[in-house]
Design an enzyme around this catalytic site. Structure first.
Site, short mmCIF file in Angstrom:
data_model
loop_
_atom_site.label_atom_id
_atom_site.label_comp_id
_atom_site.label_asym_id
_atom_site.label_seq_id
_atom_site.Cartn_x
_atom_site.Cartn_y
_atom_site.Cartn_z
N ARG A 176 0.83 -1.22 0.00
CA ARG A 176 0.00 0.00 0.00
C ARG A 176 0.85 1.26 0.00
O ARG A 176 0.38 2.33 -0.37
CB ARG A 176 -0.99 -0.03 1.17
CG ARG A 176 -2.13 -1.03 0.95
CD ARG A 176 -3.05 -1.08 2.15
NE ARG A 176 -2.41 -1.71 3.29
CZ ARG A 176 -2.48 -3.01 3.57
NH1 ARG A 176 -3.17 -3.81 2.80
NH2 ARG A 176 -1.87 -3.50 4.62
N GLU A 205 3.35 -9.76 15.35
CA GLU A 205 2.65 -10.28 16.52
C GLU A 205 2.97 -11.77 16.71
O GLU A 205 3.22 -12.22 17.81
CB GLU A 205 1.15 -10.06 16.34
CG GLU A 205 0.41 -9.99 17.65
CD GLU A 205 -1.04 -9.64 17.44
OE1 GLU A 205 -1.39 -9.20 16.33
OE2 GLU A 205 -1.81 -9.83 18.39
P1 AMP Z 1 3.45 -2.10 11.75
O1 AMP Z 1 4.70 -2.68 11.16
O2 AMP Z 1 2.91 -2.84 12.92
O3 AMP Z 1 3.56 -0.60 12.01
O4 AMP Z 1 2.29 -2.30 10.66
C1 AMP Z 1 2.21 -1.48 9.57
C2 AMP Z 1 1.87 -2.23 8.32
O5 AMP Z 1 0.82 -3.19 8.53
C3 AMP Z 1 1.36 -1.25 7.29
O6 AMP Z 1 1.96 -1.59 6.05
C4 AMP Z 1 -0.13 -1.44 7.26
O7 AMP Z 1 -0.57 -1.51 5.93
C5 AMP Z 1 -0.41 -2.77 7.97
N1 AMP Z 1 -1.37 -2.65 9.09
C6 AMP Z 1 -1.13 -2.91 10.40
N2 AMP Z 1 -2.22 -2.74 11.15
C7 AMP Z 1 -3.20 -2.30 10.33
C8 AMP Z 1 -4.57 -1.92 10.51
N3 AMP Z 1 -5.17 -1.94 11.70
N4 AMP Z 1 -5.26 -1.51 9.42
C9 AMP Z 1 -4.67 -1.50 8.19
N5 AMP Z 1 -3.40 -1.84 7.96
C10 AMP Z 1 -2.66 -2.25 9.00
#
Ligand code: AMP
Length: 178
Positions: A61, A98
């Site tokens: 995205r 996670e």
């Molecule tokens: P993080 O590495 O945990 O910051 O997760 C970010 C990545 O996971 C991004 O590329 C987001 O597209 C996706 N992502 C994580 N949580 C969500 C959420 N609640 N809604 C949409 N995309 C998410």
């Protein structure tokens, strides 16, 4: 920028991809012409005077606005991808999810020391994937690095901004608390 207009066009999908996750579906923002124009205009306003030479988008995205923004800033666009997708020589960084560990890759010739880099992704949750992207980009020793997300999730247990550290030059267009 009309934040309420953008938030009204962001779709929330409960329990996707698994129970308990409130998934912020940016596809409804991307498909709306007025939203797309507004987000790009705002990003150009923030970054047009920074001398950005490369925009790095995180799969997948982060590719959408990242590539559009690169063109508007007269910068090149670089893809940070999941393992095995980039055909040339790559370097990798891993991060904790996670459950288990994930890895992202970048081409070894993607960035030069003279570059000023903006890394873009759609959403900041734990910050794990951006931290890995930062590690990859910093390994090229570019002149300067900026980080942007469309959306910052600030919820119980999510400390994305803190995970990236206070020295990270970070902007986010929208902050969501639920
Ligand atoms: P993080 O590495 O945990 O910051 O997760 C970010 C990545 O996971 C991004 O590329 C987001 O597209 C996706 N992502 C994580 N949580 C969500 C959420 N609640 N809604 C949409 N995309 C998410």
């Amino acid at each position: 920028m009309d934040k309420d207009f953008l938030i009204a066009n962001l779709r929330n999908i409960p329990d996707f991809p698994k129970p308990g996750i409130q998934f912020k579906d940016v596809s409804t923002l991307y498909k709306n012409a007025a939203c797309l124009k507004e987000m790009i205009a705002e990003l150009v306003k923030i970054y047009r005077d920074k001398g950005i030479t490369k925009v790095v988008g995180i799969e997948s995205r982060g590719f959408v606005l990242g590539a559009m923004l690169a063109s508007e800033l007269n910068a090149g666009f670089v893809m940070c991808r999941k393992p095995g997708k980039l055909p040339g020589e790559t370097r990798q960084a891993s991060y904790e999810k996670e459950y288990g560990v994930d890895t992202i890759e970048i081409h070894t010739d993607a960035i030069e020391e003279g570059d000023i880099v903006l890394i873009h992704d759609d959403l900041l949750a734990t910050g794990g994937s951006m931290k890995a992207a930062l590690e990859l980009v910093n390994s090229f020793h570019p002149k300067q690095v900026f980080v942007n997300f469309l959306i910052e999730l600030r919820m119980e247990g999510l400390k994305g901004r803190e995970a990236l550290g206070e020295n990270t030059d970070l902007t986010t267009l929208l902050t969501l608390h639920e």
